[in-house]
Design a protein around this motif. Structure first.
Motif, PDB file in Angstrom:
ATOM      1  N   LEU A 125       0.903  -1.282   0.034  1.00 53.87           N
ATOM      2  CA  LEU A 125      -0.100   0.099  -0.038  1.00 53.87           C
ATOM      3  C   LEU A 125       0.706   1.192   0.021  1.00 53.87           C
ATOM      4  N   LEU A 126       1.962   1.123   0.650  1.00 58.58           N
ATOM      5  CA  LEU A 126       2.946   2.485   0.828  1.00 58.58           C
ATOM      6  C   LEU A 126       3.407   2.442  -0.552  1.00 58.58           C
ATOM      7  N   ARG A 127       3.873   1.565  -1.290  1.00 53.22           N
ATOM      8  CA  ARG A 127       4.219   1.593  -2.759  1.00 53.22           C
ATOM      9  C   ARG A 127       3.359   2.289  -3.613  1.00 53.22           C
ATOM     10  N   THR A 128       1.875   1.641  -3.362  1.00 52.21           N
ATOM     11  CA  THR A 128       0.934   2.169  -4.463  1.00 52.21           C
ATOM     12  C   THR A 128       0.650   3.557  -4.275  1.00 52.21           C
ATOM     13  N   ARG A 129       0.664   3.991  -3.189  1.00 55.31           N
ATOM     14  CA  ARG A 129       0.472   5.288  -2.786  1.00 55.31           C
ATOM     15  C   ARG A 129       1.762   6.351  -3.109  1.00 55.31           C
ATOM     16  N   GLY A 130       2.617   5.698  -3.575  1.00 58.41           N
ATOM     17  CA  GLY A 130       4.049   6.553  -3.612  1.00 58.41           C
ATOM     18  C   GLY A 130       4.333   7.358  -2.766  1.00 58.41           C
ATOM     19  N   CYS A 131       4.347   6.812  -1.289  1.00 59.22           N
ATOM     20  CA  CYS A 131       4.902   7.476  -0.123  1.00 59.22           C
ATOM     21  C   CYS A 131       6.248   7.524   0.123  1.00 59.22           C
ATOM     22  N   ASP A 132       6.828   8.713  -0.329  1.00 60.02           N
ATOM     23  CA  ASP A 132       8.349   9.169  -0.249  1.00 60.02           C
ATOM     24  C   ASP A 132       8.775   9.054   1.158  1.00 60.02           C
ATOM     25  N   GLY A 133       8.080   9.543   2.091  1.00 59.34           N
ATOM     26  CA  GLY A 133       8.463   9.760   3.522  1.00 59.34           C
ATOM     27  C   GLY A 133       7.760   9.249   4.314  1.00 59.34           C
ATOM     28  N   VAL A 134       7.919   8.304   5.219  1.00 63.23           N
ATOM     29  CA  VAL A 134       7.092   7.517   6.364  1.00 63.23           C
ATOM     30  C   VAL A 134       7.680   7.479   7.577  1.00 63.23           C
TER      31      VAL A 134
END
Length: 239
Positions: A125-134
C-alpha cells in the motif's frame, strides 16, 4: 523512501504518513478480529472510554490488555480471539502501546497500523500510494521494542522495493523481551500460541488503515491485491 523510526514520546510533530507498529499484540489482534468478521475497530484512549464506546454501540465487543476485567468481552490475545465469531460487529480496542501510538498520529494524512501478519500488504500500500517519506511509530518500550523495530524496518525495506529475507527480522522479534514475557506468562491474558501467531508473516492479505470517523479513530481492513491478483472481497473501497 525516506523512513524514520520513532517512539511515541519522540513524536513532536504530526507526520504526513505514519505506520504504527505493534507486533505483540495489538495489531496482530486487530488483523485477527477482521479475519473473524469484525466490521470495524474503534481505538479507545482509556479503559473508561472503551467501556463508554461499547455502551454507545449495541453489540460491540470491548477488549484490552491484561487479565479479563468487568465490562470487557475479550483480552488482547490473538490465540484467544481466533475462535471468536465477530461477524459484522464493532470491536473497541484499548491497549498499552498500539492504540496509544495510533491516536498520537490521528491527524496524519495516512495512518496504517501493522505487525508481521500484514507486513507485505502494508508495504504494498505504501508503494501504491507513492509514499516518499514515512514515519514508523515503534510503539513498544518507548520505541526500544525490538519486535516492533524489526517489523518496521522490514516493512520499510519492502516498501522501498528491496528484496529482503524476513528470517533475521522474525528472529529478532522472537528473541525480544515481549516474546519472552508472553512465553513465560509474565503478561496476563496470554494464550500459548500468541507469540507464534504474532510471527506469522503475511498471514492476511489486507492492510490496516486508521482514520477519524465522526470524531473516533477507526481501523478498517483495506485489501491490497498483488500485481497479479484481482480485487479481494474483504474490502475493495478506495482510500
Amino acid at each position: 523512501m525516506d523512513a524514520r523510526f520513532l517512539g511515541i514520546p519522540e513524536l513532536v510533530e504530526v507526520p504526513d504518513v505514519a505506520v504504527v507498529v505493534d507486533v505483540m499484540r495489538a495489531f496482530t489482534v486487530a488483523a485477527w478480529a477482521f479475519a473473524q468478521g469484525a466490521e470495524r475497530i474503534v481505538l479507545a484512549g482509556s479503559p473508561d472510554e472503551a467501556l463508554a464506546l461499547k455502551a454507545r454501540h449495541p453489540g460491540a465487543v470491548a477488549l484490552k490488555d491484561g487479565a479479563p476485567a468487568p465490562g470487557f468481552d475479550a483480552v488482547n490475545s490473538p490465540g484467544r480471539l481466533r475462535s471468536v465469531d465477530l461477524g459484522g460487529r464493532t470491536v473497541v480496542q484499548k491497549t498499552t502501546a498500539g492504540t496509544v501510538g495510533a491516536l498520537a498520529v490521528k491527524e496524519a494524512s495516512l495512518v496504517l497500523c501493522a505487525g508481521f501478519v500484514v507486513a507485505e500488504a502494508t508495504a504494498r500500500l505504501l508503494r501504491t500510494r507513492g509514499c516518499d517519506g514515512v514515519t514508523f511509530v515503534v510503539t513498544g518500550e518507548d520505541g526500544q521494542a525490538d519486535e516492533d523495530l524489526a517489523c518496521a524496518q522490514y516493512i520499510a525495506r519492502r516498501a522501498a522495493g528491496t528484496e529482503t529475507d524476513p528470517a533475521g527480522y522474525l528472529h529478532r522479534a522472537g528473541a525480544s523481551r515481549a516474546a519472552a514475557e508472553l512465553t513465560q506468562g509474565v503478561r496476563q491474558g496470554v494464550h500459548p500460541d500468541d507469540v507464534a501467531l504474532c510471527l506469522e508473516l503475511d498471514r492476511f492479505p489486507f492492510a490496516l488503515v486508521a482514520a477519524v470517523e465522526e470524531g473516533l479513530m477507526v481501523l478498517r481492513p483495506h485489501a491490497v491485491p498483488s500485481p497479479i491478483e484481482g480485487p479481494s472481497p474483504i474490502d475493495g473501497r478506495p482510500l
